[in-house]
Design an enzyme around this catalytic site. Structure first.
Site, PDB file in Angstrom:
ATOM      1  N   LYS A 174       3.747  48.897  24.037  1.00 36.64           N
ATOM      2  CA  LYS A 174       2.578  48.010  24.272  1.00 36.64           C
ATOM      3  C   LYS A 174       2.285  48.671  26.020  1.00 36.64           C
ATOM      4  CE  LYS A 174      -0.225  44.507  23.456  1.00 36.64           C
ATOM      5  NZ  LYS A 174      -1.028  44.393  22.232  1.00 36.64           N
ATOM      6  N   ASP A 232      13.415  45.606  16.618  1.00 35.99           N
ATOM      7  CA  ASP A 232      13.946  44.409  16.048  1.00 35.99           C
ATOM      8  C   ASP A 232      12.917  43.936  14.962  1.00 35.99           C
ATOM      9  OD1 ASP A 232      15.738  42.515  15.047  1.00 35.99           O
ATOM     10  OD2 ASP A 232      15.678  41.303  16.816  1.00 35.99           O
TER      11      ASP A 232
END
Ligand code: NAD
Length: 346
Positions: A174, A232
């Site tokens: 990001k 994750d």
């Protein structure tokens, strides 16, 4: 001359862990490899006996044997203990979390040809566990990203791609918002990618767009490399693409040790009911066999498991079958026992 048994640390874990560990041990024992299991306990019950869910002998055993297979371990909420899983990864320097997501014939899923490999950085990011209160009404968690760890995980992803005939690595980030931390991760991936440009394609995607694309067009992707938190989350998304948490395996790999475990947790509501699906832990065992150099045995176990899943007569309820954990393992063992013997390829 007799060959040495393969010594492996076995941590049964909490909740559904012990029954899955038992099913996996039986299947791996039927693979043709002579295992010497060193069973050590970690998890909730150890808090009463040892004052910690991760007693030192567990770490010593893994350091000694270099390899472990582990059932899931419950993280006590608010009891003052850090996650055993996160602590293990950090204490043993298990910096790479490998999570393959591959379709299985016989499972009802949106796509039938998914073949993705998620490589998740396992030691830093928000999982460094540096959190504090800022006054009574605000909390701060610190996201750590270093060049060293980012280049190390990128190199792992590219080496994995080369060793396994994969065509492309996609870095997920990001960096448009977290320009410094995720920016450094992306820059590190680009640096490493340059050294593989003649063998493996490289591209990057912003994590939110990546999630949408994986749901719509998973066939466009191959190996994904991600910082800890995105890894994750995105690996659970990928597990969902191939049949859910019950079938998603994983490996935590470092320079000196490797710990193999399912992506899922201890699912306490199913504990002791002979209901949980052992597929994810057995497939983690397949990853372990490959890691130990037993490629033939890995292939046989995976084929036997896939055949049993495709037939659907001896699978657990989450896969739509009528069997329990034990009966599922019985069917795989029976198939392995009926097959051709294999040569150990250590
Ligand atoms: P979970 O993965 O244990 O369970 C979520 C749901 O997924 C379950 O209720 C069940 O419906 C399904 N499921 C998971 N594994 C399954 C299996 N093998 N067969 C059939 N269905 C299965 O997630 P959770 O409930 O969020 O976590 C429970 C505990 O596990 C928590 O304490 C958590 O911290 C811990 N945890 C441990 C690990 C690990 O040991 N590596 C990983 C994740 C969560």
């Amino acid at each position: 001359m007799a060959t040495m048994a393969q010594r492996v640390t076995l941590i049964p874990g909490d909740g559904i862990g012990p029954e899955l560990a038992e099913a996996t041990r039986r299947v791996l024992d039927a693979s043709g490899i002579d295992f010497d299991w060193e069973v050590v306990e970690a998890g909730e019950a150890c808090i009463a006996t040892h004052g910690t869910p991760l007693p030192e002998p567990v770490l010593e055993s893994i350091r000694r044997n270099g390899v472990a297979i582990k059932g899931p371990i419950t993280t006590p909420v608010g009891a003052g203990f850090r996650s055993v899983n996160v602590t293990l990864r950090q204490a043993l320097g298990l910096y790479a979390n490998l999570r393959p997501a591959r379709s299985m014939r016989g499972l009802r899923t949106r796509y039938d040809d998914v073949d993705l490999v998620i490589v998740r950085e396992n030691t830093e990011d928000l999982y460094a566990g540096i959190e504090h209160m800022v006054g009574p009404d605000a909390a701060e968690s610190i996201k750590i990203i270093t060049r060293a760890a980012s280049e190390r995980i990128a190199r792992f992803a590219f080496e994995y791609a080369v060793a396994n005939g994969r065509r492309k690595v996609t870095a997920v980030h990001k960096a448009n918002i977290m320009k410094l931390s995720d920016g450094l991760f992306l820059e590190s991936c680009r640096t490493v990618a340059a050294g593989y440009a003649d063998r493996v394609e490289f591209e990057d995607r912003i994590v939110d767009n990546m999630c949408m694309q994986l749901v719509q067009k998973p066939d466009l992707y191959d190996v994904l490399v991600l910082p800890n938190l995105y890894g994750d989350i995105v690996s659970d998304l990928c597990a969902g693409l191939v049949g859910g948490l019950g079938v998603a395996p994983g490996a935590n790999i470092g320079e000196h040790a490797a710990v193999f475990e399912a992506v899922h947790g201890s699912a306490p509501k199913y504990a002791g009911m002979n209901r949980a699906n052992p597929t994810a832990l057995i497939l983690s065992g397949v990853l372990m066999l490959r890691h130990l150099g037993h490629a033939d045995a890995a292939e046989r176990v995976e084929r036997a498991l896939r055949d049993v899943v495709a037939e659907g007569r001896a699978t657990t309820a989450d896969l739509g079958g009528p069997a329990g954990t034990r009966e599922f393992a019985d069917a795989i063992v029976a198939r392995l026992s009926a097959g051709e013997p294999i040569a150990a390829t250590a």
